[in-house]
Design a protein around this motif. Structure first.
Motif, PDB file in Angstrom:
ATOM      1  N   ARG A  48      -2.650  21.047 -68.922  1.00 23.58           N
ATOM      2  CA  ARG A  48      -3.647  20.131 -69.519  1.00 23.58           C
ATOM      3  C   ARG A  48      -4.010  19.118 -68.431  1.00 23.58           C
ATOM      4  O   ARG A  48      -4.085  19.480 -67.266  1.00 23.58           O
ATOM      5  N   ARG A  72      -6.888  25.950 -67.586  1.00 22.46           N
ATOM      6  CA  ARG A  72      -6.947  24.540 -67.969  1.00 22.46           C
ATOM      7  C   ARG A  72      -7.174  24.525 -69.472  1.00 22.46           C
ATOM      8  O   ARG A  72      -8.263  24.894 -69.957  1.00 22.46           O
ATOM      9  N   GLY A  74      -8.342  22.901 -71.975  1.00 22.05           N
ATOM     10  CA  GLY A  74      -9.199  21.744 -72.182  1.00 22.05           C
ATOM     11  C   GLY A  74     -10.497  21.958 -71.439  1.00 22.05           C
ATOM     12  O   GLY A  74     -10.780  23.075 -70.973  1.00 22.05           O
ATOM     13  N   VAL A  75     -11.253  20.884 -71.291  1.00 22.39           N
ATOM     14  CA  VAL A  75     -12.587  21.003 -70.699  1.00 22.39           C
ATOM     15  C   VAL A  75     -12.587  20.617 -69.215  1.00 22.39           C
ATOM     16  O   VAL A  75     -12.992  21.390 -68.353  1.00 22.39           O
ATOM     17  N   GLY A  76     -12.104  19.408 -68.926  1.00 23.61           N
ATOM     18  CA  GLY A  76     -12.230  18.833 -67.573  1.00 23.61           C
ATOM     19  C   GLY A  76     -11.449  19.608 -66.535  1.00 23.61           C
ATOM     20  O   GLY A  76     -10.270  19.923 -66.727  1.00 23.61           O
ATOM     21  N   SER A  99     -12.612  21.905 -78.129  1.00 22.84           N
ATOM     22  CA  SER A  99     -12.252  20.533 -78.489  1.00 22.84           C
ATOM     23  C   SER A  99     -13.438  19.602 -78.771  1.00 22.84           C
ATOM     24  O   SER A  99     -13.255  18.402 -78.967  1.00 22.84           O
ATOM     25  N   ARG A 231     -13.940  10.825 -68.859  1.00 21.24           N
ATOM     26  CA  ARG A 231     -12.992  10.794 -67.751  1.00 21.24           C
ATOM     27  C   ARG A 231     -12.892   9.382 -67.209  1.00 21.24           C
ATOM     28  O   ARG A 231     -13.919   8.685 -67.094  1.00 21.24           O
ATOM     29  N   HIS A 278      -5.552   9.062 -73.835  1.00 15.94           N
ATOM     30  CA  HIS A 278      -6.144  10.374 -73.504  1.00 15.94           C
ATOM     31  C   HIS A 278      -5.811  11.423 -74.583  1.00 15.94           C
ATOM     32  O   HIS A 278      -5.158  12.432 -74.312  1.00 15.94           O
ATOM     33  N   ALA A 281      -8.637  15.518 -77.146  1.00 18.79           N
ATOM     34  CA  ALA A 281      -8.490  16.910 -77.607  1.00 18.79           C
ATOM     35  C   ALA A 281      -7.213  17.110 -78.415  1.00 18.79           C
ATOM     36  O   ALA A 281      -6.887  18.235 -78.792  1.00 18.79           O
TER      37      ALA A 281
END
Ligand code: MLT
Length: 303
Positions: A48, A72, A74-76, A99, A231, A278, A281
Motif C-alpha cells: 500500500r 500497488r 490502491g491508486v497512487g 477505492s 497526496r 491516510h 481507501a
C-alpha cells in the motif's frame, strides 16, 4: 506458483483466496534495508502506501532476478519507481477502480466536519468545554465545490456533492470532459476564485511538486475551505499554515501529508485542521474490492 510478499496488509478473504490458488503469501512489513534483502526471495509483492519501492530496492531485487510483479493495492503510484521497475522487466500494477467511493465519502465527510465544527467539537468537548456559540457553521447546500483533477475519485465526489445540493465545478489537465454536463469546467484560476470548498484529486508528481502553494492560496476566496485526500506533496504545508493563520482559509481537512506519519506538529495541532491518517481507501468494502482486483492481476500474470 508464486511467492508473494504482502508488506502493508491486505483483505483477509483475498489473501485466503490467493493461498487456495496455491500461492505462498508472507504478510510482513519490512523497513527499507530489510526489504532490500527480503524482496530478492519473492516473485511478487503487494504494497500500500507505507512501503516505498525505490531504485535501490529494485537494484537489490535484480540480483536474483526473481521479482517480476509489484502490485500497488490502491491508486497512487508515487511510492514506486515505476518506470525503473518496468525498464528492468518488473511489471507494476495498481487497483485504480476499487477505492473511488471510499475516498469520495471521506472527502465529503471532512467537508461536513469542517463546515459544522465536528472535528474541533470532538476535541474541545473532551476538554470539558461547551462552545455552542462559537460553532455556528455553514451548510454545504448551495455552496460551490471546486474539484482539482477530475478522475474517478473526483467524479464520485462530484456525484455525492451534487446530491447534497452543491454547485460543482472542476479543473483537469485534460481540459473539459465529455458527458459531464452536470458540472462546469473551469481553469485552475477561475476554480480557485469561485470555490467555497476546494477538494484535491490529483497525483503527486516530483517534477511538479506542490500544486497548491502561496500563489494559489492568494487566489482563493477569502474564507475558503480546503480538503486534501489525494497526496501530501500536492499541498505546500508551510503555505497552508500561513493561509490558516491569516484566515484566508477558514479551515482545512487533511488525510495525506508531505511526510507520513506526519511530524508537522504545527499542522496536526492546528485548531483549524480536521485530520485523518491516510485512510481514504480504508473501508471494508474498498479493501475487499481491491482484494478482488489483486486476485485478477495475480491470476493473469502467473497463470
Ligand atoms: C491510494 O493511493 O489508493 C491510497 O494511498 C491507498 C492506501 O491507503 O494505501
Amino acid at each position: 506458483m508464486a511467492r508473494i510478499l504482502v508488506t502493508d496488509g491486505m483483505d483477509k478473504n483475498a489473501a485466503e483466496q490467493l493461498r487456495k490458488m496455491g500461492h505462498e503469501l508472507v504478510e510482513e512489513h519490512y523497513e527499507p534495508e530489510a526489504l532490500k534483502e527480503q524482496l530478492k526471495n519473492f516473485d511478487a509483492t503487494i504494497i500500500r502506501s507505507a512501503t516505498k519501492i525505490r531504485q535501490e530496492i529494485i537494484d537489490a531485487a535484480l540480483e536474483t532476478n526473481k521479482l517480476k510483479l509489484i502490485i500497488r493495492a490502491g491508486v497512487g503510484l508515487d511510492n514506486i519507481d515505476v518506470q525503473y521497475a518496468m525498464e528492468h522487466g518488473i511489471q507494476v500494477n495498481n487497483t485504480p477502480n476499487a477505492s473511488s467511493s471510499a475516498v469520495a465519502e471521506l472527502a465529503i465527510g471532512h467537508m461536513f466536519a469542517l463546515s459544522r465544527y465536528i472535528y474541533i467539537s470532538n476535541v474541545t468537548m473532551r476538554n470539558g468545554e461547551w462552545n455552542k456559540k462559537a460553532y455556528k457553521g455553514i451548510e454545504l447546500a448551495g455552496k460551490t465545490l471546486g474539484l482539482v483533477g477530475f478522475g474517478r475519485i473526483a467524479k464520485e465526489t462530484a456525484k455525492k456533492a451534487k446530491a447534497l445540493g452543491m454547485n460543482v465545478i472542476y479543473t483537469d489537465i485534460k481540459g473539459e470532459q465529455e458527458g459531464q454536463d452536470s458540472y462546469k469546467y473551469a481553469s485552475m484560476e477561475e476554480l480557485l476564485k469561485q470555490s467555497d470548498f476546494i477538494s484535491l484529486h490529483i497525483p503527486f508528481k516530483k517534477e511538479i511538486g506542490a500544486v497548491i502553494s502561496t500563489k494559489e492560496f492568494e487566489m482563493m476566496k477569502d474564507g475558503a475551505y480546503l480538503v486534501n485526500c489525494a497526496r501530501g506533496g500536492v499541498v505546500d504545508e508551510a503555505a497552508l499554515l500561513e493561509a490558516l493563520d491569516s484566515g484566508k482559509v477558514s479551515a482545512a481537512a487533511i488525510d495525506v501529508f508531505e511526510e507520513e506519519p506526519t511530524k508537522n506538529e504545527k499542522l496536526y495541532k492546528h485548531e483549524k485542521v480536521s485530520l485523518t491518517p491516510h485512510i481514504g481507501a480504508s473501508t471494508k468494502e474498498a479493501q475487499a474490492r481491491i482484494g478482488e482486483e489483486i486476485i485478477e492481476i495475480v491470476q493473469n500474470f502467473f497463470e
